[in-house]
Design an enzyme around this catalytic site. Structure first.
Site, PDB file in Angstrom:
ATOM      1  CG  ASP A 176      80.053  39.133  70.171  1.00 62.91           C
ATOM      2  OD1 ASP A 176      78.837  39.170  69.930  1.00 62.91           O
ATOM      3  OD2 ASP A 176      80.923  38.911  69.305  1.00 62.91           O
ATOM      4  CG  ASN A 212      76.454  29.007  63.022  1.00 66.72           C
ATOM      5  OD1 ASN A 212      76.436  27.936  63.614  1.00 66.72           O
ATOM      6  ND2 ASN A 212      76.020  30.119  63.570  1.00 66.72           N
ATOM      7  CG  HIS A 241      72.760  27.152  61.659  1.00 66.82           C
ATOM      8  ND1 HIS A 241      72.966  28.386  62.238  1.00 66.82           N
ATOM      9  CD2 HIS A 241      72.570  27.389  60.336  1.00 66.82           C
ATOM     10  CE1 HIS A 241      72.887  29.337  61.311  1.00 66.82           C
ATOM     11  NE2 HIS A 241      72.653  28.745  60.141  1.00 66.82           N
ATOM     12  CG  ASP A 289      72.501  24.992  67.521  1.00 66.53           C
ATOM     13  OD1 ASP A 289      72.601  26.233  67.417  1.00 66.53           O
ATOM     14  OD2 ASP A 289      71.576  24.326  67.010  1.00 66.53           O
ATOM     15  CG  ASP A 302      77.351  36.474  68.000  1.00 72.26           C
ATOM     16  OD1 ASP A 302      76.552  37.353  68.388  1.00 72.26           O
ATOM     17  OD2 ASP A 302      78.195  36.681  67.103  1.00 72.26           O
TER      18      ASP A 302
END
Length: 237
Positions: A106, A114, A119, A123, A149
């Site tokens: 994770d 973000n 975002h 990314d 994630d």
């Protein structure tokens, strides 16, 4: 008159010579053969066309199936594709008494990144982490994205000790990643949990086991003071 004999002209019209009598059947046979040849040619062309259309349709089905199992951003298996690979691998492990390990990893602090930088920044983090994961595993292993994630890694022929060492090494490699967003240097980090795959494994249960181990590890890292998992720390632009 009833007894009148046919004249010579009439007889010539009525009488057919053997050559004339055979000519028409030969013409009909030739015509039939030509039509059959033309029909056969047409059928072959139709078969070729149908085969080409079938091949194109099968290729399209394969492409759609692959896209349904692939994460469009990272070009690795999505959860659906990863679960297919996991189920197939467990079946192989049971049949051939092989061994393997499942790691659920994770990403820490992706949501704050973000929120603070957009975002596109998130990314970029995901792509960099994917590059680390794929670089650190073998060609026979599988890396997939299980969720926003969360990643899954399917590793072959590892002992429990080796699997835990690999998970720790992946954490360290990801912890060393730094990103520059809005003139600020930002780190993400990751926490990994391990489940060993054997003859009694089931896909769903293995994922739950690795996921639970990942949350235990995340709490451990937070307790150790790792900045990437401190819940109160927020990334600001």
């Amino acid at each position: 008159m009833a007894n009148e004999k046919p004249n010579e002209k009439t007889m010539k019209k009525r009488v057919r010579t053997p050559a004339n009598a055979a000519a028409k059947p030969r013409k009909r046979a030739a015509s039939g053969a030509a039509k059959a040849a033309q029909a056969a040619k047409h059928d072959k062309a139709t078969i070729r066309r149908l085969r080409a259309e079938l091949a194109a349709a099968l290729k399209r089905i394969e492409e759609l199936s692959a896209s349904a199992d692939t994460d469009f951003l990272l070009d690795i298996p999505n959860r659906r594709g990863f679960e297919h690979e996991l189920a197939r691998s467990i079946a192989y492990i049971k049949r051939y008494r092989a061994s393997g390990a499942l790691i659920v990893l994770d990403v820490d602090r992706l949501k704050p990144i973000n929120d603070a930088f957009g975002h596109a920044a998130g990314d970029q983090v995901l792509k960099a982490i994917t590059a680390v994961l794929t670089r650190q595993v073998r060609a026979s292993d599988v890396v997939g994205r299980l969720g926003g994630d969360e990643f899954g890694l399917l590793l072959w022929n590892l002992t429990e000790t080796d699997a835990r060492a690999k998970a720790a090494a992946l954490e360290e490699d990801i912890d060393r990643l730094t990103f520059s967003f809005g003139g600020r240097s930002v780190a993400a980090g990751a926490s990994a949990g391990v489940a060993i795959l054997g003859a009694n494994s089931e896909a769903g249960r293995a994922l739950e086991e690795a996921d639970s181990a990942m949350y235990v590890r995340k709490a451990q890292r937070r307790h150790e003071g790792n900045p990437s998992v401190i819940a109160s720390q927020r990334v600001r632009p």
